[in-house]
Design a protein around this motif. Structure first.
Motif, PDB file in Angstrom:
ATOM      1  N   LEU A   1     -39.657  91.079 -52.153  1.00 63.97           N
ATOM      2  CA  LEU A   1     -40.537  90.088 -51.539  1.00 63.97           C
ATOM      3  C   LEU A   1     -40.883  90.606 -50.152  1.00 63.97           C
ATOM      4  CD1 LEU A   1     -41.995  87.415 -51.126  1.00 63.97           C
ATOM      5  CD2 LEU A   1     -39.781  86.337 -50.677  1.00 63.97           C
TER       6      LEU A   1
ATOM      7  N   SER B   1     -39.495  78.318 -47.927  1.00 68.09           N
ATOM      8  CA  SER B   1     -38.672  77.948 -49.081  1.00 68.09           C
ATOM      9  C   SER B   1     -39.509  77.901 -50.352  1.00 68.09           C
ATOM     10  CB  SER B   1     -38.006  76.595 -48.835  1.00 68.09           C
ATOM     11  OG  SER B   1     -37.214  76.223 -49.944  1.00 68.09           O
TER      12      SER B   1
ATOM     13  N   TRP C   1     -40.204  81.467 -51.511  1.00 67.89           N
ATOM     14  CA  TRP C   1     -39.058  82.105 -52.165  1.00 67.89           C
ATOM     15  C   TRP C   1     -38.941  81.664 -53.624  1.00 67.89           C
ATOM     16  CZ3 TRP C   1     -35.686  85.961 -51.292  1.00 67.89           C
ATOM     17  CH2 TRP C   1     -34.607  86.051 -52.171  1.00 67.89           C
ATOM     18  N   HIS C   2     -39.019  80.381 -53.869  1.00 64.70           N
ATOM     19  CA  HIS C   2     -38.811  79.877 -55.223  1.00 64.70           C
ATOM     20  C   HIS C   2     -39.968  80.234 -56.155  1.00 64.70           C
ATOM     21  CE1 HIS C   2     -35.047  77.846 -54.397  1.00 64.70           C
ATOM     22  NE2 HIS C   2     -35.572  77.436 -53.248  1.00 64.70           N
TER      23      HIS C   2
ATOM     24  N   LEU D   1     -35.535  91.508 -49.661  1.00 68.28           N
ATOM     25  CA  LEU D   1     -36.426  90.685 -48.845  1.00 68.28           C
ATOM     26  C   LEU D   1     -36.814  91.478 -47.613  1.00 68.28           C
ATOM     27  CD1 LEU D   1     -37.781  88.048 -47.805  1.00 68.28           C
ATOM     28  CD2 LEU D   1     -35.529  87.400 -46.898  1.00 68.28           C
TER      29      LEU D   1
ATOM     30  N   ASN E   1     -38.904  90.887 -44.269  1.00 71.04           N
ATOM     31  CA  ASN E   1     -39.595  89.934 -43.397  1.00 71.04           C
ATOM     32  C   ASN E   1     -40.441  90.705 -42.384  1.00 71.04           C
ATOM     33  OD1 ASN E   1     -38.852  87.149 -44.070  1.00 71.04           O
ATOM     34  ND2 ASN E   1     -36.756  87.816 -43.656  1.00 71.04           N
TER      35      ASN E   1
ATOM     36  N   LEU F   1     -36.242  82.167 -44.878  1.00 72.96           N
ATOM     37  CA  LEU F   1     -36.247  83.093 -46.011  1.00 72.96           C
ATOM     38  C   LEU F   1     -34.902  83.799 -46.142  1.00 72.96           C
ATOM     39  CD1 LEU F   1     -39.849  84.542 -45.785  1.00 72.96           C
ATOM     40  CD2 LEU F   1     -38.862  83.379 -47.764  1.00 72.96           C
TER      41      LEU F   1
ATOM     42  N   GLU G   1     -32.542  81.434 -47.919  1.00 72.26           N
ATOM     43  CA  GLU G   1     -32.767  81.412 -49.362  1.00 72.26           C
ATOM     44  C   GLU G   1     -32.198  82.664 -50.023  1.00 72.26           C
ATOM     45  OE1 GLU G   1     -33.790  78.921 -51.000  1.00 72.26           O
ATOM     46  OE2 GLU G   1     -34.817  77.657 -49.534  1.00 72.26           O
ATOM     47  N   ALA G   2     -32.415  83.803 -49.396  1.00 73.64           N
ATOM     48  CA  ALA G   2     -31.932  85.065 -49.972  1.00 73.64           C
ATOM     49  C   ALA G   2     -30.411  85.103 -50.010  1.00 73.64           C
ATOM     50  CB  ALA G   2     -32.482  86.238 -49.162  1.00 73.64           C
TER      51      ALA G   2
ATOM     52  N   TYR H   1     -29.077  82.828 -52.710  1.00 68.90           N
ATOM     53  CA  TYR H   1     -29.377  83.386 -54.033  1.00 68.90           C
ATOM     54  C   TYR H   1     -28.440  84.549 -54.349  1.00 68.90           C
ATOM     55  CZ  TYR H   1     -31.699  86.247 -57.525  1.00 68.90           C
ATOM     56  OH  TYR H   1     -31.958  87.028 -58.631  1.00 68.90           O
TER      57      TYR H   1
END
Length: 245
Positions: A2, A59, A62-63, A75, A77, A112, A115-116, A119
């Motif tokens: 991502l 968010s 991410w999903h 990820l 950024n 982010l 979230e990562a 996960y």
């Protein structure tokens, strides 16, 4: 992968090189629709428009990205903004610039990363986070760019905190901190400060030139491999020997 801010400049080059290396890429952009991905199959790259000024956007991104292939390994950024304000401005303009800058450059990055991390931990798998900061995080920017410099310094601290907290979970985080790079940033800098200031900045570089998006992208993708486990938390400067820390 991502990759945020993937439609132009450094981000566009990260996407291009990642696809050339056979990665599957989710490309986030805001206002600039990506144009560099036409030769690649839609099975290899997914583009998602997302405005990080909206607090719920990271968010949701991410999903949505996770649904595409069912997993995310890296990820990056990269998205960020540079808006100018200084203490001579009125309070409302000053505060609005600070709020926008911190929201996009730091809060969205943190969201982010959150979230990562969750996960990667939930799925008991290793993961890599690469956050793009700036030389300004260490040397400042001057009165017009205080908000930008502060936001990018926050990214460095965030990355180090992730490294210390989650290395045992095989979650590795890195910062890449470019100086002036041959992108639209050079044009913006030139328009703001003029040719003489730009040339002085170039002369201050021992290499006597600015970094290219290609060089910055290569560094980011190298870190994305996860092969630099014992460098987690480190900042990788791309500044032509102008600064060391």
């Amino acid at each position: 992968m991502l990759i945020t801010g993937g439609s132009k400049g450094i981000g566009a080059e990260i996407v291009k090189q990642a696809l050339e290396q056979d990665a599957y890429v989710i490309l986030q952009y805001n206002s600039n629709s990506p144009s560099q991905i036409g030769e690649f199959s839609p099975d290899r790259v997914l583009t998602i428009q997302s405005d990080f000024m909206k607090i719920e956007a990271p968010s949701k991104l991410w999903h949505t990205a996770l649904q595409w292939k069912g997993h995310i390994d890296v990820l990056i950024n990269n998205a960020g903004i540079l808006e100018y304000t200084n203490p001579a401005d009125n309070l409302e303009d000053w505060q609005n610039t600070w709020h926008r800058t911190l929201q996009v450059n730091l809060v969205a990055v943190a969201d982010l990363c959150k979230e990562a991390i969750n996960y990667f931990k939930h799925n008991k798998k290793s993961g890599v986070i690469v956050n793009v900061s700036s030389r300004a995080a260490f040397r400042g920017y001057g009165p017009d760019g205080m908000a930008y410099a502060a936001s990018k310094a926050g990214v460095v601290a965030l990355t180090r905190s992730i490294a210390r907290a989650y290395a045992r979970d095989h979650i590795f985080s890195y910062t890449v901190a470019p100086g002036i790079t041959e992108t639209d940033m050079v044009t913006t800098f030139k328009n703001k400060y003029g040719d003489k200031v730009l040339e002085k900045a170039r002369e201050d570089m021992p290499t006597n030139d600015f970094a290219t998006p290609q060089e910055v992208a290569r560094a980011i993708l190298f870190l994305s491999t996860g092969d630099m486990k014992h460098s987690t938390g480190m900042t990788f400067d791309i500044v032509g020997a102008a600064d060391f820390h």
